[in-house]
Design a protein around this motif. Structure first.
Motif, mmCIF file in Angstrom:
data_model
loop_
_atom_site.group_PDB
_atom_site.id
_atom_site.type_symbol
_atom_site.label_atom_id
_atom_site.label_comp_id
_atom_site.label_asym_id
_atom_site.label_seq_id
_atom_site.Cartn_x
_atom_site.Cartn_y
_atom_site.Cartn_z
ATOM 1 N N CYS A 55 0.870 -1.193 0.000
ATOM 2 C CA CYS A 55 0.000 0.000 0.000
ATOM 3 C C CYS A 55 0.895 1.227 0.000
ATOM 4 O O CYS A 55 1.806 1.356 0.837
ATOM 5 C CB CYS A 55 -0.913 0.003 1.218
ATOM 6 S SG CYS A 55 -2.091 1.390 1.232
ATOM 7 N N TYR A 56 0.668 2.093 -0.941
ATOM 8 C CA TYR A 56 1.461 3.308 -1.086
ATOM 9 C C TYR A 56 0.604 4.517 -0.668
ATOM 10 O O TYR A 56 -0.575 4.610 -1.035
ATOM 11 C CB TYR A 56 1.910 3.496 -2.527
ATOM 12 C CG TYR A 56 2.727 2.340 -3.066
ATOM 13 C CD1 TYR A 56 4.117 2.338 -2.954
ATOM 14 C CD2 TYR A 56 2.113 1.243 -3.694
ATOM 15 C CE1 TYR A 56 4.873 1.274 -3.456
ATOM 16 C CE2 TYR A 56 2.856 0.181 -4.180
ATOM 17 C CZ TYR A 56 4.231 0.210 -4.061
ATOM 18 O OH TYR A 56 4.978 -0.845 -4.553
ATOM 19 N N CYS A 57 1.216 5.426 0.043
ATOM 20 C CA CYS A 57 0.463 6.595 0.531
ATOM 21 C C CYS A 57 1.346 7.842 0.462
ATOM 22 O O CYS A 57 2.534 7.795 0.818
ATOM 23 C CB CYS A 57 0.003 6.354 1.965
ATOM 24 S SG CYS A 57 -1.176 7.584 2.572
ATOM 25 N N LYS A 58 0.753 8.917 -0.027
ATOM 26 C CA LYS A 58 1.433 10.215 -0.037
ATOM 27 C C LYS A 58 0.709 11.128 0.953
ATOM 28 O O LYS A 58 -0.511 11.324 0.843
ATOM 29 C CB LYS A 58 1.414 10.831 -1.427
ATOM 30 C CG LYS A 58 2.237 10.069 -2.448
ATOM 31 C CD LYS A 58 2.166 10.752 -3.826
ATOM 32 C CE LYS A 58 2.969 9.964 -4.868
ATOM 33 N NZ LYS A 58 2.873 10.594 -6.215
ATOM 34 N N ILE A 59 1.491 11.680 1.893
ATOM 35 C CA ILE A 59 0.926 12.538 2.935
ATOM 36 C C ILE A 59 1.634 13.890 2.874
ATOM 37 O O ILE A 59 2.847 13.979 3.116
ATOM 38 C CB ILE A 59 1.125 11.925 4.334
ATOM 39 C CG1 ILE A 59 0.560 10.502 4.383
ATOM 40 C CG2 ILE A 59 0.477 12.808 5.400
ATOM 41 C CD1 ILE A 59 0.897 9.761 5.658
ATOM 42 N N ASN A 60 0.883 14.918 2.495
ATOM 43 C CA ASN A 60 1.444 16.273 2.453
ATOM 44 C C ASN A 60 2.709 16.334 1.609
ATOM 45 O O ASN A 60 3.680 16.998 1.950
ATOM 46 C CB ASN A 60 1.724 16.772 3.879
ATOM 47 C CG ASN A 60 1.959 18.268 3.944
ATOM 48 O OD1 ASN A 60 1.313 19.041 3.238
ATOM 49 N ND2 ASN A 60 2.891 18.695 4.788
ATOM 50 N N GLY A 61 2.726 15.550 0.510
ATOM 51 C CA GLY A 61 3.852 15.573 -0.406
ATOM 52 C C GLY A 61 4.933 14.557 -0.132
ATOM 53 O O GLY A 61 5.835 14.379 -0.960
ATOM 54 N N ILE A 99 -3.722 19.596 4.215
ATOM 55 C CA ILE A 99 -2.853 18.585 3.612
ATOM 56 C C ILE A 99 -3.648 17.763 2.607
ATOM 57 O O ILE A 99 -4.858 17.571 2.745
ATOM 58 C CB ILE A 99 -2.229 17.656 4.680
ATOM 59 C CG1 ILE A 99 -3.326 16.900 5.461
ATOM 60 C CG2 ILE A 99 -1.345 18.455 5.632
ATOM 61 C CD1 ILE A 99 -2.785 15.853 6.419
ATOM 62 N N TYR A 100 -2.938 17.295 1.588
ATOM 63 C CA TYR A 100 -3.547 16.384 0.616
ATOM 64 C C TYR A 100 -2.991 14.984 0.879
ATOM 65 O O TYR A 100 -1.772 14.797 0.994
ATOM 66 C CB TYR A 100 -3.245 16.813 -0.806
ATOM 67 C CG TYR A 100 -3.975 15.989 -1.844
ATOM 68 C CD1 TYR A 100 -5.337 16.137 -2.039
ATOM 69 C CD2 TYR A 100 -3.290 15.035 -2.611
ATOM 70 C CE1 TYR A 100 -6.021 15.367 -2.972
ATOM 71 C CE2 TYR A 100 -3.965 14.271 -3.552
ATOM 72 C CZ TYR A 100 -5.338 14.442 -3.725
ATOM 73 O OH TYR A 100 -6.003 13.683 -4.650
ATOM 74 N N VAL A 101 -3.894 14.017 0.988
ATOM 75 C CA VAL A 101 -3.521 12.636 1.280
ATOM 76 C C VAL A 101 -4.079 11.752 0.167
ATOM 77 O O VAL A 101 -5.261 11.862 -0.189
ATOM 78 C CB VAL A 101 -4.085 12.182 2.644
ATOM 79 C CG1 VAL A 101 -3.685 10.745 2.933
ATOM 80 C CG2 VAL A 101 -3.596 13.096 3.756
ATOM 81 N N GLY A 116 -7.347 10.425 -3.609
ATOM 82 C CA GLY A 116 -7.081 11.136 -2.364
ATOM 83 C C GLY A 116 -8.062 12.253 -2.083
ATOM 84 O O GLY A 116 -9.031 12.465 -2.822
ATOM 85 N N PHE A 117 -7.800 13.001 -1.032
ATOM 86 C CA PHE A 117 -8.651 14.131 -0.656
ATOM 87 C C PHE A 117 -7.846 15.105 0.207
ATOM 88 O O PHE A 117 -6.750 14.791 0.681
ATOM 89 C CB PHE A 117 -9.915 13.657 0.041
ATOM 90 C CG PHE A 117 -9.743 13.157 1.457
ATOM 91 C CD1 PHE A 117 -10.536 13.655 2.480
ATOM 92 C CD2 PHE A 117 -8.796 12.177 1.792
ATOM 93 C CE1 PHE A 117 -10.410 13.193 3.786
ATOM 94 C CE2 PHE A 117 -8.673 11.706 3.076
ATOM 95 C CZ PHE A 117 -9.487 12.223 4.083
ATOM 96 N N THR A 118 -8.414 16.286 0.393
ATOM 97 C CA THR A 118 -7.762 17.346 1.171
ATOM 98 C C THR A 118 -8.373 17.419 2.565
ATOM 99 O O THR A 118 -9.600 17.356 2.721
ATOM 100 C CB THR A 118 -7.911 18.701 0.470
ATOM 101 O OG1 THR A 118 -7.268 18.638 -0.800
ATOM 102 C CG2 THR A 118 -7.273 19.823 1.286
ATOM 103 N N VAL A 119 -7.512 17.546 3.561
ATOM 104 C CA VAL A 119 -7.951 17.645 4.955
ATOM 105 C C VAL A 119 -7.441 18.964 5.536
ATOM 106 O O VAL A 119 -6.243 19.273 5.429
ATOM 107 C CB VAL A 119 -7.417 16.462 5.792
ATOM 108 C CG1 VAL A 119 -7.850 16.600 7.243
ATOM 109 C CG2 VAL A 119 -7.896 15.138 5.212
#
Length: 346
Positions: A55-61, A99-101, A116-119
């Protein structure tokens, strides 16, 4: 907690979502602790999906990944966690942060592209801000209203008055970290500083500043107001007149009697002064619609004289004396003149 919408995978019966939890915030550090989870589940009953993958995840870049094992079984509404990561997020200088996740899944049984979505995270209190100022006079004590959302966590909270925005002309002084208003009790020297800055006008724009020091960082908030000079009309003392013509005073034996069209009228003032950092501009004397003027300078002058000349009036009259300063403020007094009519007998 913020939860994304439901995202699709290559298997019509398997969905996933991203869950973002803001665990805590640090006012001194201007950061948030955030946990991001990626959860998958089946929409139908009676089936179990398991296998290996990533599982790959991008958190705030920033990019992260975690392995998926066969022990992570996906069943009906199981919301099985395939990824979990706690990160520290630095906020913007004003304490705000969004942040965009996004996440994608590579699995033996299915795949999913990045979705993803913005929080929006909690706004972290930062600097104190001036919320209101009131115009004031040079004789008053100005008050500002302010808010300090960080409270007594701030290292220092100070306020000043600046003429240009670059210098604390009325120096910084500590204000209550838990307060909402502050009144500047100006010293005589501070009032003089403000008056000196407006020698040619009765109004002055000043800037109120609040300086916040928080976690070693310095923040500023400012708002302008208008100071008005009051009770600053120039002064005139010791006003007098006399006949300066020796010939006519020999006739009257009294230099306070002005003979029509014969005497030479002169005025003398023991002192003329400008107030509150203004300078003197002019002296004007008007008698019977005739005005004589004289330029003045400096903040005060002693023994000021003005030669008016002959008067073409046959009875007592008042002289209107006006002194004007560099701000345009004026003081007018009246001086009574004793006049003796003059005629030639034939």
């Amino acid at each position: 907690m913020a939860t994304s919408s439901t995202f699709p995978t290559s298997n019509d019966y398997i969905k996933y979502r991203i869950v973002v939890t803001e665990n805590s915030t640090s006012i001194p550090n201007n950061t948030s602790s955030v946990t991001v989870k990626v959860q998958a589940w089946r929409t139908n009953t009676g089936y179990t999906t398991y296998g290996n993958g990533t599982c790959y995840c991008k958190i705030n870049g920033s990019s992260y990944s975690q392995s998926i094992s066969s022990s992570q079984k996906i069943t009906h509404n199981s919301y099985t966690t395939l990824f979990s990561k706690t990160v520290t997020i630095s906020h913007n200088a004003d304490g705000s942060k969004s942040i965009y996740v996004e996440a994608k899944i590579s699995h033996d049984r299915f795949t999913a592209s990045y979705h993803g979505f913005t929080v929006t995270l909690t706004q972290i209190p930062r600097q104190a801000n001036i919320t209101a100022v009131v115009n004031f006079t040079d004789e008053g004590n100005p008050t500002i209203t302010y808010s300090n959302p960080a409270g007594d966590i701030v290292e220092s909270l100070e306020a000043c008055i600046s003429l240009t925005g670059s210098t604390d002309n009325v120096p910084y002084r500590s204000i209550d970290k838990l307060g909402t208003s502050y009144t500047f009790n100006l010293t005589s020297a501070e009032r003089t500083t403000l008056r000196d800055a407006t020698p040619n006008s009765n109004t002055l724009t000043v800037y109120f500043y609040i300086k916040t020091v928080l976690a070693g960082q310095t923040y500023y908030s400012n708002m302008s107001a208008t100071m008005t000079i009051v009770n600053a009309n120039p002064t005139i003392t010791g006003a007098s007149y006399k006949d300066t013509n020796a010939t006519t005073t020999a006739i009257t034996l009294n230099d306070q009697i002005i003979i029509q069209n014969q005497s030479t009228l002169g005025f003398l003032f023991s002192s003329i002064g400008a107030l509150k950092s203004a300078t003197l501009s002019s002296l004007a004397i008007t008698i019977n619609s005739v005005t004589k003027t004289q330029s003045l300078s400096g903040t005060s002058q002693s023994n000021v004289s003005l030669a008016f000349g002959q008067l073409n009036v046959s009875s007592n009259i008042n002289a209107s004396v006006t002194v004007t300063d560099s701000r345009g403020n004026a003081t007018t007094i009246s001086v009574a003149i004793t006049v003796q009519a003059w005629s030639i007998s034939r």
